[in-house]
Design a protein around this motif. Structure first.
Motif, PDB file in Angstrom:
ATOM      1  N   MET A  61       0.846  -1.199   0.000  1.00 45.43           N
ATOM      2  CA  MET A  61       0.000   0.000   0.000  1.00 45.43           C
ATOM      3  C   MET A  61       0.880   1.248   0.000  1.00 45.43           C
ATOM      4  O   MET A  61       1.844   1.339   0.749  1.00 45.43           O
ATOM      5  N   GLN A  62       0.542   2.189  -0.874  1.00 45.42           N
ATOM      6  CA  GLN A  62       1.291   3.431  -0.928  1.00 45.42           C
ATOM      7  C   GLN A  62       1.007   4.295   0.301  1.00 45.42           C
ATOM      8  O   GLN A  62      -0.153   4.522   0.657  1.00 45.42           O
ATOM      9  N   ILE A  63       2.061   4.728   0.979  1.00 46.87           N
ATOM     10  CA  ILE A  63       1.944   5.691   2.073  1.00 46.87           C
ATOM     11  C   ILE A  63       2.412   7.032   1.551  1.00 46.87           C
ATOM     12  O   ILE A  63       3.566   7.173   1.118  1.00 46.87           O
ATOM     13  N   ASN A  64       1.532   8.009   1.539  1.00 45.77           N
ATOM     14  CA  ASN A  64       1.863   9.312   0.990  1.00 45.77           C
ATOM     15  C   ASN A  64       2.535  10.184   2.042  1.00 45.77           C
ATOM     16  O   ASN A  64       2.652   9.811   3.207  1.00 45.77           O
ATOM     17  N   GLY A  65       2.964  11.362   1.623  1.00 44.39           N
ATOM     18  CA  GLY A  65       3.578  12.293   2.551  1.00 44.39           C
ATOM     19  C   GLY A  65       5.009  12.610   2.168  1.00 44.39           C
ATOM     20  O   GLY A  65       5.522  12.187   1.125  1.00 44.39           O
ATOM     21  N   ALA A  97      -2.026  14.607   3.575  1.00 45.02           N
ATOM     22  CA  ALA A  97      -1.985  13.272   2.977  1.00 45.02           C
ATOM     23  C   ALA A  97      -2.638  12.298   3.937  1.00 45.02           C
ATOM     24  O   ALA A  97      -2.298  12.257   5.126  1.00 45.02           O
ATOM     25  N   ALA A  98      -3.557  11.525   3.449  1.00 46.13           N
ATOM     26  CA  ALA A  98      -4.263  10.571   4.296  1.00 46.13           C
ATOM     27  C   ALA A  98      -3.355   9.406   4.666  1.00 46.13           C
ATOM     28  O   ALA A  98      -2.477   9.004   3.903  1.00 46.13           O
ATOM     29  N   GLY A  99      -3.555   8.872   5.863  1.00 44.83           N
ATOM     30  CA  GLY A  99      -2.915   7.621   6.241  1.00 44.83           C
ATOM     31  C   GLY A  99      -1.497   7.717   6.741  1.00 44.83           C
ATOM     32  O   GLY A  99      -0.828   6.697   6.874  1.00 44.83           O
ATOM     33  N   ALA A 145       7.435   7.619  -2.571  1.00 35.67           N
ATOM     34  CA  ALA A 145       6.902   6.609  -3.481  1.00 35.67           C
ATOM     35  C   ALA A 145       7.305   5.262  -2.910  1.00 35.67           C
ATOM     36  O   ALA A 145       8.468   5.067  -2.541  1.00 35.67           O
ATOM     37  N   ALA A 146       6.385   4.336  -2.818  1.00 37.00           N
ATOM     38  CA  ALA A 146       6.687   3.057  -2.183  1.00 37.00           C
ATOM     39  C   ALA A 146       7.803   2.311  -2.912  1.00 37.00           C
ATOM     40  O   ALA A 146       8.660   1.700  -2.295  1.00 37.00           O
ATOM     41  N   ASP A 147       7.792   2.401  -4.247  1.00 40.49           N
ATOM     42  CA  ASP A 147       8.760   1.640  -5.038  1.00 40.49           C
ATOM     43  C   ASP A 147       8.904   2.283  -6.415  1.00 40.49           C
ATOM     44  O   ASP A 147       8.317   3.345  -6.694  1.00 40.49           O
ATOM     45  N   ASP A 148       9.672   1.642  -7.284  1.00 40.98           N
ATOM     46  CA  ASP A 148       9.907   2.182  -8.625  1.00 40.98           C
ATOM     47  C   ASP A 148       8.620   2.290  -9.436  1.00 40.98           C
ATOM     48  O   ASP A 148       8.431   3.251 -10.193  1.00 40.98           O
ATOM     49  N   ALA A 149       7.738   1.319  -9.285  1.00 42.38           N
ATOM     50  CA  ALA A 149       6.495   1.337 -10.055  1.00 42.38           C
ATOM     51  C   ALA A 149       5.623   2.519  -9.652  1.00 42.38           C
ATOM     52  O   ALA A 149       5.029   3.190 -10.514  1.00 42.38           O
ATOM     53  N   GLU A 150       5.532   2.779  -8.362  1.00 45.11           N
ATOM     54  CA  GLU A 150       4.742   3.919  -7.895  1.00 45.11           C
ATOM     55  C   GLU A 150       5.375   5.229  -8.342  1.00 45.11           C
ATOM     56  O   GLU A 150       4.683   6.176  -8.744  1.00 45.11           O
ATOM     57  N   GLN A 151       6.689   5.292  -8.294  1.00 47.04           N
ATOM     58  CA  GLN A 151       7.381   6.486  -8.771  1.00 47.04           C
ATOM     59  C   GLN A 151       7.110   6.713 -10.261  1.00 47.04           C
ATOM     60  O   GLN A 151       6.836   7.844 -10.692  1.00 47.04           O
TER      61      GLN A 151
END
Length: 310
Positions: free
Chosen positions: A1-5, A190-192, A224-230
């Motif tokens: 799960m992506q954690i924003n912020g 940012a939520a969460g 960004a959680a990982d390369d894909a999210e980035q």
């Protein structure tokens, strides 16, 4: 799960020894990593954070002995704010006085009590009293008791010409949403996430542009959680906003992409992985100079020219 912020904030400082003393001793942050500016290996890059160097707690510096002071202006981070337990506000007020730190009287902002102060280079900082944060992990370095210790970032205030274009980037790329307005400042959250979940936008149309120097924030990095999210974030920047981020750059402890948002602030997208324990045991973080592989053959030369930290 992506954690924003916010992942980290990077600023420019004066003498490295003074910078280390202020953030590790006066503020009680952990020195998480000692490395060099990857583009200028004769300059330190110092990382401060919590006990494990978690995203949302990391403040980093490029210190130069003779750097000229910066000038706050449009296109820059105005304030970098930390979370503290609500009961620790009195402790910190007395601590700042005892150490001769320039500070303001506590004020209420968005219903929170905020103690604003400056570091030795004039960087604008704040402590925000957050009820319940005493239950969050903290670094106990022996000088600041754990019950009063800083709990990572609360957030940042950005000084921009207009709030709306920056707010759109924060919302559509980084998962922030507007939650309040007060005195011309737009608050995005940012939520969460507890750490680094706030970005305040102060519109200052017509104000002078920022000039980088000692006390200036160079950039703000978002998680960004990982390369894909980035890559997904970069795709949105290109296709929806017509921006042209840089190629991905390997910073050893995270992988980075940079872009200038519409308000002029330099933003980074930094991956959570691999983290700061990749080349040091968690209990030894910040104890040795760590160099990227391409500079290892120059270690002796680099160590000879880096300013002393002790």
């Amino acid at each position: 799960m992506q954690i924003n912020g916010i992942h980290h904030v990077t600023a420019i400082a004066g003498p490295a020894r003074r910078n280390l003393d202020f953030y590790s001793r006066v503020l009680g942050l952990r020195l998480v990593k000692k490395t060099v500016n990857f583009d200028d290996p004769t300059t330190w890059h110092l990382y401060f954070g919590d006990a494990e160097g978690n995203p949302g707690t990391i403040l980093t510096f490029f210190p130069w002995d003779h750097v000229a002071p910066g000038r706050l202006g449009v296109g820059e981070t105005e304030v970098t704010a930390f979370r503290i337990p609500a009961a620790a506000l009195g402790y910190w007020t007395h601590r700042l006085v005892a150490h001769g730190v320039v500070h303001d009287v506590p004020q209420k902002r968005f219903g929170e009590t905020v103690l604003a102060f400056r570091d030795p280079d004039g960087m604008r900082l704040a402590l925000v009293a957050v009820p319940g944060s005493e239950d969050e992990p903290a670094w106990d370095n022996g000088e600041v008791p754990v019950e009063a210790a800083i709990r990572g970032f609360h957030g940042v205030t950005l000084l921009v010409d207009k709030a709306e274009p920056t707010a759109a980037i924060l919302a559509d790329v980084f998962g922030f949403a507007e939650i309040a307005r007060e005195g011309g400042v737009v608050r995005m959250q940012a939520a969460g996430t507890a750490h680094g979940g706030i970005v305040d936008l102060r519109a200052a149309g017509g104000f002078l542009p920022a000039r980088m120097g000692a006390g200036s924030v160079h950039h703000v990095a978002f998680r960004a959680a990982d390369d894909a999210e980035q890559a997904r974030m970069v795709k949105t920047l290109v296709e929806k906003f017509g921006l042209r981020p840089t190629e991905q750059r390997d910073r050893n402890y995270f992988r980075s992409v940079y872009f200038r948002e519409p308000g002029g602030v330099l933003f980074e997208i930094a991956t959570d992985a691999p983290g700061f324990a990749i080349d040091e045991a968690p209990e030894s973080l910040g104890s040795a100079l760590k160099l990227p592989a391409r500079y290892e053959k120059r270690r002796g030369e680099i160590e000879a020219v880096l300013p002393a930290l002790a």
